[in-house]
Design a protein around this motif. Structure first.
Motif, mmCIF file in Angstrom:
data_model
loop_
_atom_site.group_PDB
_atom_site.id
_atom_site.type_symbol
_atom_site.label_atom_id
_atom_site.label_comp_id
_atom_site.label_asym_id
_atom_site.label_seq_id
_atom_site.Cartn_x
_atom_site.Cartn_y
_atom_site.Cartn_z
ATOM 1 N N HIS A 109 0.783 -1.224 0.000
ATOM 2 C CA HIS A 109 0.000 0.000 0.000
ATOM 3 C C HIS A 109 0.819 1.281 0.000
ATOM 4 C CE1 HIS A 109 -3.333 -2.664 0.515
ATOM 5 N NE2 HIS A 109 -2.913 -3.062 1.690
ATOM 6 N N ALA A 110 2.134 1.167 0.011
ATOM 7 C CA ALA A 110 2.987 2.361 -0.048
ATOM 8 C C ALA A 110 4.330 1.965 -0.639
ATOM 9 C CB ALA A 110 3.171 2.976 1.344
ATOM 10 N N LEU A 111 4.840 2.809 -1.535
ATOM 11 C CA LEU A 111 6.124 2.556 -2.180
ATOM 12 C C LEU A 111 6.843 3.876 -2.414
ATOM 13 C CD1 LEU A 111 5.004 -0.060 -4.859
ATOM 14 C CD2 LEU A 111 6.634 -0.509 -3.013
ATOM 15 N N PRO A 112 8.171 3.866 -2.516
ATOM 16 C CA PRO A 112 8.903 5.085 -2.862
ATOM 17 C C PRO A 112 8.577 5.530 -4.286
ATOM 18 C CG PRO A 112 10.359 3.429 -1.899
ATOM 19 C CD PRO A 112 9.067 2.749 -2.201
ATOM 20 N N ASP A 113 8.875 6.772 -4.581
ATOM 21 C CA ASP A 113 8.692 7.291 -5.933
ATOM 22 C C ASP A 113 9.465 6.451 -6.942
ATOM 23 O OD1 ASP A 113 7.062 9.350 -5.060
ATOM 24 O OD2 ASP A 113 8.706 10.791 -4.898
ATOM 25 N N ASP A 114 8.903 6.336 -8.136
ATOM 26 C CA ASP A 114 9.573 5.716 -9.291
ATOM 27 C C ASP A 114 9.859 4.228 -9.107
ATOM 28 O OD1 ASP A 114 9.659 8.237 -10.612
ATOM 29 O OD2 ASP A 114 11.446 8.762 -9.455
ATOM 30 N N THR A 115 9.152 3.567 -8.202
ATOM 31 C CA THR A 115 9.328 2.127 -8.050
ATOM 32 C C THR A 115 8.654 1.392 -9.202
ATOM 33 O OG1 THR A 115 9.317 2.340 -5.636
ATOM 34 C CG2 THR A 115 8.946 0.144 -6.536
ATOM 35 N N LYS A 116 9.388 0.501 -9.850
ATOM 36 C CA LYS A 116 8.854 -0.286 -10.949
ATOM 37 C C LYS A 116 8.483 -1.676 -10.438
ATOM 38 C CE LYS A 116 9.995 3.109 -13.703
ATOM 39 N NZ LYS A 116 8.953 4.035 -14.215
ATOM 40 N N TRP A 117 7.272 -2.129 -10.736
ATOM 41 C CA TRP A 117 6.843 -3.422 -10.227
ATOM 42 C C TRP A 117 5.902 -4.180 -11.153
ATOM 43 C CZ3 TRP A 117 1.549 -3.547 -9.728
ATOM 44 C CH2 TRP A 117 0.892 -2.310 -9.583
ATOM 45 N N ARG A 118 5.344 -3.552 -12.167
ATOM 46 C CA ARG A 118 4.370 -4.204 -13.035
ATOM 47 C C ARG A 118 5.051 -5.181 -13.998
ATOM 48 N NH1 ARG A 118 -0.278 -0.511 -13.392
ATOM 49 N NH2 ARG A 118 -0.713 -1.064 -15.557
ATOM 50 N N SER A 119 4.492 -6.387 -14.117
ATOM 51 C CA SER A 119 5.046 -7.418 -14.988
ATOM 52 C C SER A 119 4.206 -7.537 -16.255
ATOM 53 C CB SER A 119 5.055 -8.755 -14.265
ATOM 54 O OG SER A 119 3.718 -9.231 -14.081
ATOM 55 N N PRO A 120 4.790 -8.070 -17.339
ATOM 56 C CA PRO A 120 4.007 -8.311 -18.555
ATOM 57 C C PRO A 120 2.809 -9.224 -18.302
ATOM 58 C CG PRO A 120 6.352 -8.461 -19.025
ATOM 59 C CD PRO A 120 6.227 -8.363 -17.540
ATOM 60 N N ARG A 121 2.982 -10.253 -17.456
ATOM 61 C CA ARG A 121 1.858 -11.165 -17.193
ATOM 62 C C ARG A 121 0.732 -10.443 -16.462
ATOM 63 N NH1 ARG A 121 1.305 -16.936 -16.858
ATOM 64 N NH2 ARG A 121 3.536 -17.205 -17.188
ATOM 65 N N LEU A 122 1.072 -9.624 -15.471
ATOM 66 C CA LEU A 122 0.034 -8.870 -14.769
ATOM 67 C C LEU A 122 -0.664 -7.912 -15.726
ATOM 68 C CD1 LEU A 122 -1.485 -7.972 -12.236
ATOM 69 C CD2 LEU A 122 0.393 -6.397 -11.743
ATOM 70 N N ASP A 123 0.088 -7.249 -16.588
ATOM 71 C CA ASP A 123 -0.533 -6.329 -17.537
ATOM 72 C C ASP A 123 -1.467 -7.074 -18.489
ATOM 73 O OD1 ASP A 123 0.585 -4.061 -16.487
ATOM 74 O OD2 ASP A 123 2.277 -4.003 -17.871
ATOM 75 N N GLY A 124 -1.095 -8.313 -18.859
ATOM 76 C CA GLY A 124 -1.981 -9.109 -19.694
ATOM 77 C C GLY A 124 -3.280 -9.438 -18.983
ATOM 78 N N ILE A 125 -3.193 -9.751 -17.696
ATOM 79 C CA ILE A 125 -4.392 -10.050 -16.914
ATOM 80 C C ILE A 125 -5.253 -8.805 -16.745
ATOM 81 C CG2 ILE A 125 -5.169 -10.679 -14.579
ATOM 82 C CD1 ILE A 125 -2.811 -12.681 -14.551
ATOM 83 N N LEU A 126 -4.616 -7.659 -16.587
ATOM 84 C CA LEU A 126 -5.384 -6.415 -16.481
ATOM 85 C C LEU A 126 -6.236 -6.195 -17.723
ATOM 86 C CD1 LEU A 126 -2.791 -3.941 -14.894
ATOM 87 C CD2 LEU A 126 -4.706 -5.093 -13.788
ATOM 88 N N GLY A 127 -5.758 -6.676 -18.855
ATOM 89 C CA GLY A 127 -6.531 -6.544 -20.079
ATOM 90 C C GLY A 127 -7.662 -7.550 -20.186
ATOM 91 N N LYS A 128 -7.572 -8.679 -19.444
ATOM 92 C CA LYS A 128 -8.583 -9.738 -19.548
ATOM 93 C C LYS A 128 -9.609 -9.713 -18.420
ATOM 94 C CE LYS A 128 -5.484 -13.057 -19.697
ATOM 95 N NZ LYS A 128 -4.874 -14.421 -19.808
ATOM 96 N N ALA A 129 -9.230 -9.222 -17.261
ATOM 97 C CA ALA A 129 -10.127 -9.268 -16.103
ATOM 98 C C ALA A 129 -11.353 -8.388 -16.322
ATOM 99 C CB ALA A 129 -9.376 -8.830 -14.845
ATOM 100 N N ASP A 130 -12.492 -8.876 -15.863
ATOM 101 C CA ASP A 130 -13.747 -8.128 -16.012
ATOM 102 C C ASP A 130 -13.976 -7.153 -14.876
ATOM 103 O OD1 ASP A 130 -14.783 -9.543 -18.395
ATOM 104 O OD2 ASP A 130 -14.788 -11.273 -17.044
ATOM 105 N N MET A 131 -13.385 -7.428 -13.728
ATOM 106 C CA MET A 131 -13.583 -6.551 -12.577
ATOM 107 C C MET A 131 -12.357 -6.607 -11.678
ATOM 108 S SD MET A 131 -16.099 -8.621 -9.932
ATOM 109 C CE MET A 131 -17.337 -9.034 -11.154
ATOM 110 N N LEU A 132 -12.198 -5.581 -10.870
ATOM 111 C CA LEU A 132 -11.142 -5.513 -9.870
ATOM 112 C C LEU A 132 -11.784 -5.604 -8.493
ATOM 113 C CD1 LEU A 132 -8.105 -4.957 -9.190
ATOM 114 C CD2 LEU A 132 -8.733 -2.526 -9.086
ATOM 115 N N VAL A 133 -11.240 -6.463 -7.647
ATOM 116 C CA VAL A 133 -11.742 -6.632 -6.284
ATOM 117 C C VAL A 133 -10.653 -6.159 -5.324
ATOM 118 C CG1 VAL A 133 -12.653 -8.264 -4.593
ATOM 119 C CG2 VAL A 133 -13.115 -8.607 -7.031
ATOM 120 N N VAL A 134 -10.977 -5.161 -4.491
ATOM 121 C CA VAL A 134 -10.004 -4.549 -3.592
ATOM 122 C C VAL A 134 -10.578 -4.460 -2.189
ATOM 123 C CG1 VAL A 134 -8.825 -3.231 -5.398
ATOM 124 C CG2 VAL A 134 -10.820 -2.248 -4.240
ATOM 125 N N GLU A 135 -9.720 -4.115 -1.250
ATOM 126 C CA GLU A 135 -10.180 -3.930 0.123
ATOM 127 C C GLU A 135 -11.043 -2.678 0.243
ATOM 128 O OE1 GLU A 135 -6.875 -4.245 2.912
ATOM 129 O OE2 GLU A 135 -5.766 -5.359 1.383
#
Length: 295
Positions: free
Chosen positions: A55-81
């Protein structure tokens, strides 16, 4: 530091247990990456995915993966706290309603004397007087001091980046800000003080600007994450039950309902909720699903 800015900071730790921008802003060119899971039914059909956030990261932290980005394109909804992380005014209002209604006396009397130096260090960082925290209940002071302790920013949190990516799609919240803070507010005073002192003790971990837990999350090291999230705050059995086990059981029931629908969800909750025997993957497997780590 104003009451409003401080109460906004508090929400980051309240969304325990972890910047809106374009997708590429968080892209990490090569691994390792934070952990990602696939959920399938008994026939092997993909029903959704789970991603452990911070829930917190320093500025300019890179963490997104190609697989996660692919799932972001396929998922119908996001479930969060909590879904409305950008509504700072509403979050502050909720926090202030709960944090000050049962004052517990001078905070110096609620702190372990052995942690006085840590408390004084955080006071200097927060640029407030010692009495500033006196009107706050112990749980609220703990959340506030946790945010002061780290240089990482809640606006850089993975949950916020994912919410931005789902700007035009359905977002479902498992708890909501009020429900989440009610869990902390409902802790007995002894447990609130345990939380407060655990936060002060763990504040030593942030001297290098990014804590050990954040480093393990970025590396996808779930073994180390489990060790780190089961000490300090979550080494206390009562806090584990209230902040982790009970919440996961409640979420698992909600997630099962979501998985039974046609839409495929990406479930993005604090990484600590996905680990160990009380983690959501184990709870969902007990309900008949297969949960497999894919990254």
């Amino acid at each position: 530091m104003t009451a409003r800015s401080l109460s906004s900071l508090c929400l980051a730790l309240a969304l325990l247990l972890a910047a809106c921008g374009k997708q590429a802003d968080n892209a990490k060119p090569e691994g390792p990456y934070p952990a990602l899971w696939e959920i399938t039914d008994s026939k092997g059909t993909v029903e959704g995915w789970m991603f452990g956030t911070i829930h917190a990261l320093p500025d300019d932290t890179k963490w997104r993966s190609p697989r996660l980005d692919g799932i972001l394109g396929k998922a119908d909804m996001l479930v969060v706290e909590v879904a409305n992380l950008e509504d700072s005014a509403e979050l502050s209002k909720i926090f202030e309603q709960m944090a000050f209604d049962r004052p517990a006396g001078p905070i110096a009397q609620r702190i372990d004397p052995d942690l006085t130096d840590e408390f004084e260090t955080l006071l200097v960082r927060a640029k407030v007087r010692r009495a500033y925290f006196d009107p706050m209940e112990s749980w609220a002071a703990a959340l506030a001091l946790a945010q002061v302790a780290q240089s990482a920013k809640s606006e850089n949190g993975a949950d916020r980046a994912l919410l931005a990516a789902f700007d035009k799609r359905e977002v479902v919240e498992l708890e909501g800000a009020r429900g989440q803070l009610e869990i902390f507010d409902g802790l007995p005073e002894t447990e609130q003080r345990d939380l407060l002192n655990a936060v002060l003790k763990e504040s030593r971990d942030y001297d290098d600007g990014i804590g050990t837990l954040a480093k393990a999350w970025l590396a996808g090291d779930t073994d180390q994450l489990q060790q780190l999230t089961r000490r300090g705050i979550l080494a206390d059995p009562e806090l584990v039950q209230a902040l982790l086990v009970d919440r996961n059981a409640n979420w698992a029931a909600q997630i099962e309902n979501l998985l039974s629908a046609r839409e495929k969800p990406l479930i993005a909750v604090g990484a600590g909720h996905l680990l160990g025997e009380a983690g959501l993957p184990v709870m969902l497997e007990a309900r008949g699903y297969k949960v497999r780590r894919i990254e």
